[in-house]
Design a protein around this motif. Structure first.
Motif, PDB file in Angstrom:
ATOM      1  N   PRO A 168       0.816  -1.226   0.000  1.00 48.07           N
ATOM      2  CA  PRO A 168       0.000   0.000   0.000  1.00 48.07           C
ATOM      3  C   PRO A 168       0.844   1.268   0.000  1.00 48.07           C
ATOM      4  O   PRO A 168       2.023   1.263   0.341  1.00 48.07           O
ATOM      5  CB  PRO A 168      -0.817  -0.136   1.293  1.00 48.07           C
ATOM      6  N   GLY A 169       0.181   2.364  -0.438  1.00 46.50           N
ATOM      7  CA  GLY A 169       0.816   3.678  -0.402  1.00 46.50           C
ATOM      8  C   GLY A 169       1.557   4.029  -1.667  1.00 46.50           C
ATOM      9  O   GLY A 169       2.308   5.013  -1.690  1.00 46.50           O
ATOM     10  N   ARG A 170       1.358   3.255  -2.730  1.00 46.95           N
ATOM     11  CA  ARG A 170       2.028   3.534  -4.008  1.00 46.95           C
ATOM     12  C   ARG A 170       1.174   3.020  -5.155  1.00 46.95           C
ATOM     13  O   ARG A 170       0.366   2.135  -4.973  1.00 46.95           O
ATOM     14  CB  ARG A 170       3.431   2.903  -4.046  1.00 46.95           C
ATOM     15  N   ARG A 171       1.398   3.640  -6.316  1.00 44.23           N
ATOM     16  CA  ARG A 171       0.740   3.231  -7.567  1.00 44.23           C
ATOM     17  C   ARG A 171      -0.780   3.079  -7.375  1.00 44.23           C
ATOM     18  O   ARG A 171      -1.397   2.123  -7.844  1.00 44.23           O
ATOM     19  CB  ARG A 171       1.369   1.950  -8.099  1.00 44.23           C
ATOM     20  N   GLY A 172      -1.359   4.012  -6.618  1.00 43.33           N
ATOM     21  CA  GLY A 172      -2.813   4.046  -6.475  1.00 43.33           C
ATOM     22  C   GLY A 172      -3.377   3.039  -5.494  1.00 43.33           C
ATOM     23  O   GLY A 172      -4.597   2.910  -5.374  1.00 43.33           O
ATOM     24  N   VAL A 173      -2.511   2.314  -4.771  1.00 48.14           N
ATOM     25  CA  VAL A 173      -2.996   1.335  -3.784  1.00 48.14           C
ATOM     26  C   VAL A 173      -3.106   2.055  -2.437  1.00 48.14           C
ATOM     27  O   VAL A 173      -2.087   2.467  -1.867  1.00 48.14           O
ATOM     28  CB  VAL A 173      -2.035   0.137  -3.663  1.00 48.14           C
ATOM     29  N   PRO A 174      -4.327   2.229  -1.933  1.00 48.28           N
ATOM     30  CA  PRO A 174      -4.469   2.987  -0.675  1.00 48.28           C
ATOM     31  C   PRO A 174      -4.158   2.142   0.548  1.00 48.28           C
ATOM     32  O   PRO A 174      -4.294   0.916   0.526  1.00 48.28           O
ATOM     33  CB  PRO A 174      -5.948   3.386  -0.676  1.00 48.28           C
ATOM     34  N   TRP A 175      -3.781   2.814   1.613  1.00 46.99           N
ATOM     35  CA  TRP A 175      -3.695   2.147   2.907  1.00 46.99           C
ATOM     36  C   TRP A 175      -5.106   1.916   3.429  1.00 46.99           C
ATOM     37  O   TRP A 175      -5.939   2.814   3.340  1.00 46.99           O
ATOM     38  CB  TRP A 175      -2.934   3.021   3.909  1.00 46.99           C
ATOM     39  N   PRO A 176      -5.410   0.751   3.979  1.00 45.48           N
ATOM     40  CA  PRO A 176      -6.721   0.568   4.601  1.00 45.48           C
ATOM     41  C   PRO A 176      -6.929   1.618   5.695  1.00 45.48           C
ATOM     42  O   PRO A 176      -6.003   1.904   6.468  1.00 45.48           O
ATOM     43  CB  PRO A 176      -6.648  -0.855   5.188  1.00 45.48           C
ATOM     44  N   ALA A 177      -8.146   2.201   5.746  1.00 38.56           N
ATOM     45  CA  ALA A 177      -8.413   3.318   6.659  1.00 38.56           C
ATOM     46  C   ALA A 177      -8.116   2.958   8.106  1.00 38.56           C
ATOM     47  O   ALA A 177      -7.682   3.810   8.890  1.00 38.56           O
ATOM     48  CB  ALA A 177      -9.864   3.756   6.503  1.00 38.56           C
ATOM     49  N   GLU A 178      -8.316   1.678   8.450  1.00 36.64           N
ATOM     50  CA  GLU A 178      -8.175   1.305   9.865  1.00 36.64           C
ATOM     51  C   GLU A 178      -6.713   1.157  10.292  1.00 36.64           C
ATOM     52  O   GLU A 178      -6.434   1.037  11.489  1.00 36.64           O
ATOM     53  CB  GLU A 178      -8.941  -0.007  10.165  1.00 36.64           C
ATOM     54  N   GLU A 179      -5.780   1.183   9.352  1.00 35.67           N
ATOM     55  CA  GLU A 179      -4.371   0.978   9.702  1.00 35.67           C
ATOM     56  C   GLU A 179      -3.687   2.304  10.011  1.00 35.67           C
ATOM     57  O   GLU A 179      -3.240   3.010   9.112  1.00 35.67           O
ATOM     58  CB  GLU A 179      -3.624   0.261   8.567  1.00 35.67           C
ATOM     59  N   SER A 180      -3.579   2.668  11.278  1.00 37.06           N
ATOM     60  CA  SER A 180      -2.859   3.900  11.604  1.00 37.06           C
ATOM     61  C   SER A 180      -1.396   3.589  11.945  1.00 37.06           C
ATOM     62  O   SER A 180      -0.495   4.357  11.615  1.00 37.06           O
ATOM     63  CB  SER A 180      -3.537   4.639  12.749  1.00 37.06           C
ATOM     64  N   ASP A 181      -1.131   2.434  12.569  1.00 38.95           N
ATOM     65  CA  ASP A 181       0.248   2.020  12.817  1.00 38.95           C
ATOM     66  C   ASP A 181       0.745   1.275  11.587  1.00 38.95           C
ATOM     67  O   ASP A 181       0.360   0.136  11.361  1.00 38.95           O
ATOM     68  CB  ASP A 181       0.325   1.056  14.020  1.00 38.95           C
ATOM     69  N   ARG A 182       1.592   1.898  10.817  1.00 40.28           N
ATOM     70  CA  ARG A 182       2.022   1.255   9.566  1.00 40.28           C
ATOM     71  C   ARG A 182       3.313   0.481   9.790  1.00 40.28           C
ATOM     72  O   ARG A 182       4.343   0.745   9.189  1.00 40.28           O
ATOM     73  CB  ARG A 182       2.096   2.301   8.468  1.00 40.28           C
ATOM     74  N   ASP A 183       3.197  -0.487  10.675  1.00 42.59           N
ATOM     75  CA  ASP A 183       4.348  -1.326  10.981  1.00 42.59           C
ATOM     76  C   ASP A 183       4.292  -2.597  10.122  1.00 42.59           C
ATOM     77  O   ASP A 183       3.361  -2.770   9.316  1.00 42.59           O
ATOM     78  CB  ASP A 183       4.391  -1.661  12.476  1.00 42.59           C
ATOM     79  N   VAL A 184       5.270  -3.478  10.291  1.00 43.65           N
ATOM     80  CA  VAL A 184       5.308  -4.678   9.434  1.00 43.65           C
ATOM     81  C   VAL A 184       4.049  -5.516   9.629  1.00 43.65           C
ATOM     82  O   VAL A 184       3.537  -6.119   8.672  1.00 43.65           O
ATOM     83  CB  VAL A 184       6.598  -5.494   9.686  1.00 43.65           C
ATOM     84  N   ALA A 185       3.500  -5.529  10.838  1.00 44.92           N
ATOM     85  CA  ALA A 185       2.254  -6.288  11.066  1.00 44.92           C
ATOM     86  C   ALA A 185       1.118  -5.738  10.207  1.00 44.92           C
ATOM     87  O   ALA A 185       0.292  -6.507   9.693  1.00 44.92           O
ATOM     88  CB  ALA A 185       1.890  -6.250  12.545  1.00 44.92           C
ATOM     89  N   ALA A 186       1.078  -4.410  10.023  1.00 42.95           N
ATOM     90  CA  ALA A 186       0.033  -3.811   9.184  1.00 42.95           C
ATOM     91  C   ALA A 186       0.229  -4.198   7.718  1.00 42.95           C
ATOM     92  O   ALA A 186      -0.742  -4.501   7.011  1.00 42.95           O
ATOM     93  CB  ALA A 186       0.041  -2.296   9.343  1.00 42.95           C
ATOM     94  N   TYR A 187       1.475  -4.209   7.251  1.00 40.70           N
ATOM     95  CA  TYR A 187       1.735  -4.659   5.868  1.00 40.70           C
ATOM     96  C   TYR A 187       1.324  -6.126   5.718  1.00 40.70           C
ATOM     97  O   TYR A 187       0.779  -6.527   4.690  1.00 40.70           O
ATOM     98  CB  TYR A 187       3.217  -4.507   5.517  1.00 40.70           C
ATOM     99  N   ALA A 188       1.584  -6.937   6.756  1.00 43.26           N
ATOM    100  CA  ALA A 188       1.225  -8.364   6.681  1.00 43.26           C
ATOM    101  C   ALA A 188      -0.295  -8.527   6.596  1.00 43.26           C
ATOM    102  O   ALA A 188      -0.793  -9.347   5.813  1.00 43.26           O
ATOM    103  CB  ALA A 188       1.777  -9.106   7.902  1.00 43.26           C
TER     104      ALA A 188
END
Ligand code: COA
Length: 237
Positions: free
Chosen positions: A36-56
């Motif tokens: 997420p966060g590139r090429r038009g792929v949004p971060w899910p709204a509920e993910e405020s801590d963008r740590d490796v667990a959030a990417y997983a």
């Protein structure tokens, strides 16, 4: 989809990191998401801590949408951290792991984090140089630069902050699935020591050392990386 091979890219990069590897994986079902966060792929709204667990969690939701249960999960650097996180949190989703230029702890040079936070564009040059080895071609340097420019300083910083807080050194001994570690012996960002630690601690891990290559293995040794991952996939899917 039958058990696919999932390829996760590194910090500041995007799915095109794997284009050359994919050319050598024609008989393997491959899924290559953009994080997420590139090429038009949004971060899910509920993910405020963008740590490796959030990417997983993002990757697992992507696999759910694709109808994928278990998979061979391979990643470069940040992507490898995400693969290990998935194996730790959802062991049934990872039948095997490809760990390329990565480690169980990924502290980042403070100067790089500060440069990105301050919007210093030259930090991209620092990152390209840190990925490269003596043998890195100008073409590969340009490819790296293009990816980092496309991702932008802000998201690259988010990626690297996730790496910086990642530390599963005392947990990965519980990962028992087959893991193929691929490491360049000229890698200064994730030194060979990181790969050797993973091999020592994870009972199913085997290391392949690629001479003279730094942190850009999927670009610089695409055929070798593909061959290793194809064997891993074929023997564990
Ligand atoms: N596997 C095995 N050992 C590891 C490790 C890993 N993934 N990560 C750290 N260690 C070891 C280090 O080698 C060090 O061992 P030592 O005390 O025997 O020398 C110890 O754990 C502590 O290292 P670290 O957590 O990295 O802290 P530090 O304060 O020594 O160094 C940095 C911090 C940022 C200078 C250093 O991590 C570094 O140079 N990192 C590489 C550059 C980078 O930005 N990489 C990006 C990765 S995405």
């Amino acid at each position: 989809m039958t058990t696919p091979l999932v390829l996760l890219h590194s910090s500041g990069a995007n799915a095109t990191l794997w284009d050359r590897v994919r050319e050598h994986l024609t008989s393997v079902p491959v899924l290559v998401p953009d994080l997420p966060g590139r090429r038009g792929v949004p971060w899910p709204a509920e993910e405020s801590d963008r740590d490796v667990a959030a990417y997983a969690r993002f990757v697992l939701a992507f696999l759910d949408r694709e109808g994928v249960g278990p998979a061979t999960i391979a990643g470069a650097s940040l992507g490898g951290a995400i693969a290990m996180q998935i194996a730790l949190e959802q062991p049934r989703r990872a039948v095997s792991l490809g760990l390329i230029g990565t480690g169980a702890r990924l502290r980042v040079l403070p100067a790089v984090l500060e440069g990105l936070a301050d919007g210093v564009r030259d930090t991209i040059d620092v990152m390209v140089n840190a990925h490269a080895a003596a043998s890195t071609t100008d073409k590969d340097r340009v490819a790296l630069h293009r990816m980092f420019d496309s991702t932008g300083l802000e998201q690259t910083l988010t990626d690297l902050r996730a790496c910086d807080s990642f530390d599963v050194m005392d947990r990965i001994g519980s990962i028992r699935v087959p893991a193929r570690i691929i490491a360049g012996n000229a890698d200064v960002l994730t030194p060979l020591k990181y790969a050797q630690y993973m091999e020592r601690v994870m009972p199913g891990a085997r290391i392949t050392v690629v001479e003279g290559v730094g942190h850009a293995l999927p670009l610089e040794r695409a055929q070798r990386v593909a061959a290793e991952l194809a064997v891993l996939w074929a023997t564990t899917s």
